[in-house]
Design a protein around this motif. Structure first.
Motif: not given
Ligand SMILES: Cc1cc2nc3c(=O)[nH]c(=O)nc-3n(C[C@H](O)[C@H](O)[C@H](O)COP(=O)(O)OP(=O)(O)OC[C@H]3O[C@@H](n4cnc5c(N)ncnc54)[C@H](O)[C@@H]3O)c2cc1C
Length: 276
Positions: A161-168, A16-29
């Motif tokens: 695109e968004f940051l999904e995970e950080i791997l250490v 749902e995050v992928v869908t929400a941010i894939t838009t022509e409008d300016e998005v703020a996560i």
């Protein structure tokens, strides 16, 4: 005060995050919102859509085979409380200023994505050899933390695109370390940070400086340099200095040399202590 109208979305999973941010409008996560909401209040950012990640299942710390997985929406308080948090990151989280509100709301991923040079997260994630897992409608891609921070306030994240995970890597979290931070007053954001983790062969061979340049500066060492040599080398590597109202570029460059020697000294002393 935020006067602009915007659409508010609170996706409940990553798709749902992928869908929400894939838009022509300016998005703020929004992760914790401690930067975004402030920017919107000052009209520096006027998004048409706000995507709140708080219900998307992107927080928490867990150990897999050879990596520690950190959700980008993990708050500093959660980092302090989670059993699997690498000790280095626990140390970083314990030094975040701004009181309980910032530690309860501010997130490691929000700080990384904002890429504000004096913040703790960029230098800390580079010190830990972290990998940033980025997600979009095209799938996942992995970017080393060293390549994620491109400039002040600029990361490798692409639109949609968004940051999904950080791997250490676990191996890097089990060795002797030092994290040094210089602030001009207790409550201020850092002026300069220095992180050092002992190498596999038990030497201090890499220091990462935050706050002195627009992106974290990696100082590679042979392991037997004098402190003066470490300080000089560190200062010479700051090619894109950062300067702001708290401290100018010269002051930060000079302090970077001092903090690098402190971090290496602390690691060397711990190594010698273990050998005795
Ligand atoms: C009083 C005070 C004291 C502070 N002290 C310190 C300190 O000592 N050290 C320090 O390092 N910082 C400090 N900070 C800054 C604080 O750490 C950051 O504000 C916080 O970590 C940012 O996280 P957040 O989740 O609130 O970010 P947000 O405001 O939610 O987001 C920041 C940016 O990242 C983007 N973003 C967030 N999550 C994602 C994602 N998953 N994928 C893609 N983009 C994303 C947002 O769109 C935004 O551009 C302080 C702040 C205040 C107000």
């Amino acid at each position: 005060m935020i006067l602009d109208r915007f659409e508010y979305l609170r996706p409940s999973n990553v798709d749902e995050v992928v869908t929400a941010i894939t838009t022509e409008d300016e998005v703020a996560i929004i992760s914790g919102g401690t930067w975004v909401v402030q920017q919107m209040g000052q009209h520096l950012r006027r998004p048409k859509v706000v995507v709140d990640l708080s219900a998307a299942g992107l927080s928490g710390v867990s150990t897999n085979q050879d990596t520690i997985s950190i959700g980008p929406s993990t708050t500093y308080t959660q980092l302090l409380e989670a059993g699997d948090t690498p000790p280095f990151l626990r140390k970083v989280a314990s030094g975040i200023t701004g009181g309980i509100q910032i530690r309860n709301a501010g997130t490691i991923g929000g700080s990384a994505c904002f890429a504000y040079p004096p913040s703790d997260a960029p230098g800390a994630l580079v010190t830990l050899n972290a990998t940033m897992v980025l997600r979009s409608g095209d799938g996942q891609r992995k970017v080393a933390a060293t390549d994620f921070f491109l400039d002040a306030l600029t990361t490798a994240l692409r639109p949609g695109e968004f940051l999904e995970e950080i791997l250490v890597p676990i191996a890097d979290t089990e060795r002797i370390f030092s994290y040094q931070k210089f602030r001009n007053v207790t409550g201020s954001t850092p002026i300069v940070t220095a992180g050092c983790i002992a190498s596999e062969d038990g030497l201090a061979k890499r220091v990462v400086i935050g706050g002195a340049a627009t992106t974290p500066v990696v100082v590679d060492l042979a392991g037997d340099e004098s402190e003066d040599e470490i300080a000089d080398l560190t200062r010479s590597l700051i090619s894109h200095p950062w300067s702001d109202a708290l401290a100018n570029a010269n002051y930060r460059r000079h302090t970077a040399g001092t903090m690098a020697t402190r971090a290496v000294r602390a690691v060397r002393e711990q190594i010698e202590g273990e050998e005795r």
